[in-house]
Design a protein around this motif. Sequence first.
Motif, PDB file in Angstrom:
ATOM      1  N   ILE A  74       0.819  -1.211   0.000  1.00 57.08           N
ATOM      2  CA  ILE A  74       0.000   0.000   0.000  1.00 57.08           C
ATOM      3  C   ILE A  74       0.852   1.259   0.000  1.00 57.08           C
ATOM      4  O   ILE A  74       0.528   2.240  -0.650  1.00 57.08           O
ATOM      5  CB  ILE A  74      -0.938   0.034   1.221  1.00 57.08           C
ATOM      6  N   GLY A  75       1.953   1.192   0.723  1.00 60.53           N
ATOM      7  CA  GLY A  75       2.843   2.360   0.728  1.00 60.53           C
ATOM      8  C   GLY A  75       3.207   2.749  -0.699  1.00 60.53           C
ATOM      9  O   GLY A  75       3.098   3.917  -1.084  1.00 60.53           O
ATOM     10  N   ASP A  76       3.595   1.770  -1.492  1.00 67.03           N
ATOM     11  CA  ASP A  76       3.964   2.044  -2.891  1.00 67.03           C
ATOM     12  C   ASP A  76       2.760   2.565  -3.674  1.00 67.03           C
ATOM     13  O   ASP A  76       2.879   3.487  -4.488  1.00 67.03           O
ATOM     14  CB  ASP A  76       4.482   0.764  -3.571  1.00 67.03           C
ATOM     15  N   CYS A  79      -2.115   3.329   9.940  1.00 67.95           N
ATOM     16  CA  CYS A  79      -1.462   4.480   9.314  1.00 67.95           C
ATOM     17  C   CYS A  79      -1.305   5.640  10.297  1.00 67.95           C
ATOM     18  O   CYS A  79      -2.290   6.175  10.803  1.00 67.95           O
ATOM     19  CB  CYS A  79      -2.273   4.941   8.107  1.00 67.95           C
ATOM     20  N   PRO A  80      -0.076   6.049  10.573  1.00 70.12           N
ATOM     21  CA  PRO A  80       0.124   7.151  11.525  1.00 70.12           C
ATOM     22  C   PRO A  80      -0.367   8.483  10.961  1.00 70.12           C
ATOM     23  O   PRO A  80      -0.582   9.434  11.712  1.00 70.12           O
ATOM     24  CB  PRO A  80       1.651   7.167  11.741  1.00 70.12           C
ATOM     25  N   GLN A  81      -0.550   8.560   9.644  1.00 67.98           N
ATOM     26  CA  GLN A  81      -1.014   9.796   9.019  1.00 67.98           C
ATOM     27  C   GLN A  81      -2.536   9.830   8.888  1.00 67.98           C
ATOM     28  O   GLN A  81      -3.080  10.749   8.282  1.00 67.98           O
ATOM     29  CB  GLN A  81      -0.394   9.949   7.617  1.00 67.98           C
ATOM     30  N   ASP A  82      -3.195   8.788   9.377  1.00 73.76           N
ATOM     31  CA  ASP A  82      -4.662   8.696   9.271  1.00 73.76           C
ATOM     32  C   ASP A  82      -5.162   8.829   7.831  1.00 73.76           C
ATOM     33  O   ASP A  82      -6.186   9.482   7.563  1.00 73.76           O
ATOM     34  CB  ASP A  82      -5.358   9.759  10.144  1.00 73.76           C
ATOM     35  N   ILE A  83      -4.477   8.231   6.924  1.00 76.19           N
ATOM     36  CA  ILE A  83      -4.924   8.302   5.528  1.00 76.19           C
ATOM     37  C   ILE A  83      -6.097   7.328   5.341  1.00 76.19           C
ATOM     38  O   ILE A  83      -5.974   6.149   5.662  1.00 76.19           O
ATOM     39  CB  ILE A  83      -3.762   7.953   4.567  1.00 76.19           C
ATOM     40  N   PRO A  84      -7.225   7.820   4.841  1.00 75.41           N
ATOM     41  CA  PRO A  84      -8.386   6.929   4.646  1.00 75.41           C
ATOM     42  C   PRO A  84      -8.194   6.111   3.358  1.00 75.41           C
ATOM     43  O   PRO A  84      -8.673   6.484   2.296  1.00 75.41           O
ATOM     44  CB  PRO A  84      -9.562   7.904   4.529  1.00 75.41           C
ATOM     45  N   ILE A  85      -7.497   5.033   3.472  1.00 75.74           N
ATOM     46  CA  ILE A  85      -7.031   4.325   2.281  1.00 75.74           C
ATOM     47  C   ILE A  85      -8.197   3.813   1.419  1.00 75.74           C
ATOM     48  O   ILE A  85      -8.153   3.883   0.189  1.00 75.74           O
ATOM     49  CB  ILE A  85      -6.036   3.223   2.690  1.00 75.74           C
ATOM     50  N   LEU A  86      -9.272   3.353   2.081  1.00 77.29           N
ATOM     51  CA  LEU A  86     -10.406   2.891   1.273  1.00 77.29           C
ATOM     52  C   LEU A  86     -11.076   4.042   0.517  1.00 77.29           C
ATOM     53  O   LEU A  86     -11.649   3.837  -0.553  1.00 77.29           O
ATOM     54  CB  LEU A  86     -11.424   2.145   2.134  1.00 77.29           C
TER      55      LEU A  86
HETATM   56  S1  SF4 Z   1       1.915   6.843   5.850  1.00 72.22           S
HETATM   57 FE1  SF4 Z   1       0.141   5.498   5.920  1.00 72.22          FE
HETATM   58  S2  SF4 Z   1      -0.223   4.952   3.797  1.00 72.22           S
HETATM   59 FE2  SF4 Z   1       1.844   5.793   3.893  1.00 72.22          FE
HETATM   60  S3  SF4 Z   1       3.146   4.017   4.138  1.00 72.22           S
HETATM   61 FE3  SF4 Z   1       2.719   4.816   6.207  1.00 72.22          FE
HETATM   62  S4  SF4 Z   1       0.920   3.624   6.845  1.00 72.22           S
HETATM   63 FE4  SF4 Z   1       1.075   3.377   4.651  1.00 72.22          FE
END
Ligand code: SF4
Lengths: 809, 181
Positions: A435-437, A467-474
Amino acid sequence: MDKMEGSFSVEDMQNVQINIGAVVKEVEEWDQPMGPFPYPSIATLRDWDFKLINRYRVFYSPICDRCTLCTYGPCDLTGDKRGACGIDQAAQQGRIVLLAVLMGCTAHCAHGRHLYHWTLEKFGDLPFKMGDEILVDAPLTRTITGTKPKTLKEFGPVLGYVEEQVAQLLACTHTGQEGNYRDFESKALHAGMLDSLGKEVSDMIQIIAYDMPRGDEDAPLVECGMGTLDKNKAILITYGHNLAGSAEAMFYAEDNKLWDKVDIGGVCCTAIDNTRIGEGLGYPEEIQTKYRMVGTKAKIAGAMGWWRKMVEANVMDCVMVDEQCVYTNALEECQEKKVPLIATNEKIMLGLPDRTNDPVDEIVDDLVNFRMPGVAIIDPIKAGEVGVRTAIAVKPKRADERKKAFITEEEFKKYAESCTYCHSCQFVCPPHIKIGDVVQEAAKGNLEPLSSTYEICVGCRRCEQACPQDIPILSLYAYANQEYIKNQKFKMRAGRGPVKDTEIRRVGAPLVLGTIPGVIAIIGCANYPNGTKECYDIAREFVDRGFIVTTTGCMAMDMSLYTDEDGKTIWEQFPGGFDGRNICNIGSCVSNAHIHGAAIKVATIFAGRNERANYDDIADYILSKVGACGVAWGAMSQKAASIATGFNRLGVPAVVQPHSVMYRRAFLGRTDKKEDWEIIDARDGSRVYCEPAPEHMLYVAESVEECMLMMAKLCFRPSDNSQGRMIKLTHYCDISMKYFGCMPPDWPIYVRHASDLPLKWKEDMMKELESKYGWEIDWKRKAILSGPIRKSDVSFDPTNIERKIRVKK
Amino acid sequence: MAVDTTKNAVPFEMAQIPGPEMAKAYNTAVIGAIVKKAKRPLLVVGAELFEDPVMFDKAIEIGKTGVPIAATAHSIKGFVERGYTDNVTMIGLHPLTNYLRFKDWQGLDGKGQYDVVIFMGIFYKFASAMFSALKNFNRDIKRVSIDRYYHVNADMTFGNLAFDPEKYHEAIDEVIAKLAA
Ligand code: SF4
Ligand code: SF4
Ligand code: SF4
């Protein structure tokens, strides 16, 4: 059997006493004599179970080395340590396995119990009639209990039996009860069998009460996919497994001519069952006259794995949940999107106020004005009305929500750019999406990775939590896949229900001789290791190869999401019969029972075995002669554990996906132990060494390629004749060449005669048998003189049960 | 400078905490020495090699040092394509582990049970569970992971290197050098 008077004891089973008040009446009306094991108790079939686990060794891979179940604990059971109570690691694993199987079994059986009470209340007692082409009408009920219900009410004692057994089995998991892993496994197999019975009762009840197709290979094609939900209407989602409330919503829409205002889309098995309503033989009358074909008006929104993607895609105005496989934070997720939720079954009430006894207008008013995020309504009729009316009334109030269905471009960018590439998400993603990529690429403006991994994501939200940035990945996924979501429109065959006796007659001989290479049961949930596409790939591979392919549940829905070059789904490419080069959608999870039923019917209709209270005999027949294999490539819940275990007790092997190691237990054969593969020749009672077929009972495959190879391999049976062996070997070797680049190393063990060899490799295979394996070949006659484990013998009658021996040597 | 393979010793799937006995992370020299010292080592590789195909070549290099290879899932294909199948056997990870847990199994070559198994390129959760089966039911076999994950149920493992393919490749090369020395 003729001296029945109140109770009797069964030969060889002195401890079995059966009260036969009800049974005597049965005998008069059913010409089959009562078999040895009516209503088997928790240890009645232990001999059969031990036969299975002597051959298919119980293999445990503990997920947790500890036990924390009583106040002595936590106990460390690693290696040869024992808990304070004396239990060892193997028995503890068996205990956990039994618990899991019981969870699955009770889910199905309690589902049946609910439908039993509800349908009797709604429709009264109805005759149990499956139509002229299904005379062996409840094969598991007959085989396990020895009874033949003639009305819905007569399934009551069957459910009562399951419930009693479940209580006995659950008691065995208490500290200081069962202490041996083999006995735990025998009990788990019993629970698996009860699970199959509970499923049969559940599906039979709904087929009769809601007039669902009874073995209809031409069951209608219905709409499937998020894109089929019409955004111009209010959208009511019904989610779970028990159609009671959902069906009432459909009836309400029909009675009040509201289909132009509301779309009803199902998620998980409720979706499948909605679309079966009113498509059967035309009774009960209420359904026939008022709701004929109403099932075709409902839509299959998607399998369970799509739920959170649907939440993110904002394709719903109101949700009704019933039971089983419902994400337990559904309420919070709906609340966030201002989607009112109605809990319709006592099993899932989510802390909501019980409004069952309140007036409909008041409840709708509260929901539509968001005074409460949801309500519980345990009366299906009221719940259905509230669901439809709320969806319609709340739609305009959700206009803003609907408009901002997806995050904006700016939001998308902001989120993607906030990714620090810390990889925390990757540590927790079940299908190992990088997911990072994916997010890094999104930040650069490349949305392709978000599209190509959309079907692989199982929607678990573990990444979002990590995710420490609270990114709403869905939400990123939804944003990047808007077009796909809109266009997710496919056709799927409605669940046809049981296999017809006539179909069994047609395929019985080819199946037992092996010329139809096997029955493949593609079943279960949606936790795929590598996306939904593999459902389609597996199905296509085996339909193309002429196997009989049956499906149920989430895998059936997920394989519908793909088309061939002509834009046809698998249901449009192939007919829906129980035959080679067909694909039949049997129905929802509980309809699985009809796949067991079909195997039983091969033994009864084709081979003339008595099924009545004769479980081990039938299972033995299936294990030795019916090439069948189940696959649950998305196995997720404890129900998948009970389903597989139920298949196994009936002699049907199953292959599951790699996450299934979470079930902790497998049944695996040892081909290096000749004694494990001794089988009885029923003709004279001699014990003979036979090739390991099927080699395993429950098998975890690491990749879909391995899964397919194993499915083909597990369809071999000791009874296969030459032609059958040749066909099965052809597929086994061909799949291996296709995906592994070489022949499987064990192909020679299935060869008994030169005519078993696939034509396209015959010459090379014979050379290899001679040079590598030291077999003697007569090259002039192209014959095998020595080498095979067994010689070809057309009248070989393999069995594992002593009482099947016809003449003792 | 040798790669530090002892960092990030936390389970790759974080909730994978089995109990009191958890793997220790070692450097490549120690792991290489253990494998080299083994009388009956077995390298077990899986389908994840396809995601990083150079790993097939590295597996073959290990094979050439005399360590037999069990190719699980459909990974045999990678060896067939590279024309190296000498001491490579196609077998499923599940039945292989089932054999490994029995002390009387005679190995893929019929010459006896193995004393050290080395896992590489296998789906994390599956490999972890198979290590657990051996950890609990056949403690005579030493469980070594040279995968890119910290493997909690192994005896000896690397820390997580999943997000640094270069370092991971280097670490494997160091192990190979140790074996070939
Ligand atoms: S910041 Fe969030 S989305 Fe980005 S790599 Fe870290 S956990 Fe994954
Ligand atoms: S049930 Fe037995 S093993 Fe479990 S905590 Fe209690 S004493 Fe320990
Ligand atoms: S929600 Fe999807 S991407 Fe996130 S961890 Fe679960 S499967 Fe992976």
